[in-house]
Design an enzyme around this catalytic site. Sequence first.
Site, PDB file in Angstrom:
ATOM      1  N   CYS A 196       0.741  -1.060  -0.027  1.00  0.00           N
ATOM      2  CA  CYS A 196       0.013   0.002  -0.087  1.00  0.00           C
ATOM      3  C   CYS A 196       0.732   1.318   0.033  1.00  0.00           C
ATOM      4  CB  CYS A 196      -0.752  -0.048   1.185  1.00  0.00           C
ATOM      5  SG  CYS A 196      -1.778  -1.533   1.129  1.00  0.00           S
ATOM      6  N   HIS A 202      -3.085   6.814   2.249  1.00  0.00           N
ATOM      7  CA  HIS A 202      -3.746   5.637   1.791  1.00  0.00           C
ATOM      8  C   HIS A 202      -5.102   5.376   2.268  1.00  0.00           C
ATOM      9  CE1 HIS A 202      -4.532   1.376   0.957  1.00  0.00           C
ATOM     10  NE2 HIS A 202      -3.916   1.250   2.146  1.00  0.00           N
ATOM     11  N   ASN A 230     -10.451  -0.467   0.011  1.00  0.00           N
ATOM     12  CA  ASN A 230      -8.661  -0.424   0.301  1.00  0.00           C
ATOM     13  C   ASN A 230      -8.327  -1.035  -1.279  1.00  0.00           C
ATOM     14  OD1 ASN A 230      -5.963  -0.860   0.606  1.00  0.00           O
ATOM     15  ND2 ASN A 230      -6.067  -1.465   2.612  1.00  0.00           N
TER      16      ASN A 230
END
Length: 308
Positions: A113, A235, A265
């Site tokens: 990520c 993020h 996500n």
Amino acid sequence: MKGLKIVSTGSCHPQNAVSNDKLSQTVDTSDEWISTRTGIRQRYFCESEKNVDLASNAAKQALERSGISADEIGACVVATFTPDNATPSVACMVQKRLGLPNDALCFDMNAACSGFIYALNVAHGILMQGGSKYALVIGSEVISRVLDFNDRSTCVLFGDGAGAAVVTLSENSVYEFTCGANGDDAILCCPTSGGLQMDGREVFKFAVGIIPVCIDKLLDKSQLTLEDIDYVACHQANERIISHVVKKMKAPSEKFFVNLQKYGNTSAASIPLALDEMASGGMLKEGMKIICVGFGAGLTWGGIMLEW
Ligand code: UT7
């Protein structure tokens, strides 16, 4: 040192939008649980699309909006932990689809990520070497392919998508980078055979601790304060993580962009998807200062400060 400028952005998501209610038909969960714990309302899952389809579409859009031609791209860096193949890389297939020059440096990199942040800094280094003026930086993921749909605490959190940016060097603009890693396969791990496993609570604690550290490092390096920063794009993992950070840093919540409700996500794609939405929505004006912070598996973390 010259800064890095984002010339244009682009994005792409798969066709298939999966709402929390739709997911609840196959997973023992509910819209109420997912939305109150995470802020996520829906995500997109690929049906027939491949990683390269998402990456190429996002990159094509960024390239069209940049006004430069494909031959001017000197490097294509794709941040992903879910490539279609071990090889060829997603980047090489994007090179082919977009007709990027044969001498462009094309490769994938995996920092989970934090990948897009790492990739921006790698592109900065490549451009600083000289030789070419522009690079394409892409974050692209098909996480649905590696999810364990029997693990409800993890599978409801993720989605697929891609975001891209055409970048170039810029004189006299703010540019700072920070990153770190702490090898750990116990709290967050995705074996090559699939089956993403995560200890959500531990990752939560890690995230709310590391984001302020990254932001403070960037502010310290640049001798700026959070008041000087127009937007922070973290993020997009969980709205509660972002709210914790806002509270901890005593920051105005409007400064912290959130669009995870639409995508879940998307790992390396989440920051470029956020930047593209901010740019397309007219939020970003020339000269604005922004901070982006990524964190995730590895463990890895990374922050970047740029001038728009
Ligand atoms: O890019 C990587 C970043 N990763 C992350 O950002 C993840 C960070 N962590 C989180 O976002 C949160 O820890 C989660 C959203 C994953 C979990 O929230 P939590 O408040 O820590 O919940 P929990 O895991 O402690 O589970 C609480 C309860 C449990 O039930 P009991 O034991 O209290 O009866 C779970 O079984 O919620 C249950 N549960 C669910 N219920 C309905 C777990 N997942 C689900 C689900 N639907 N999907």
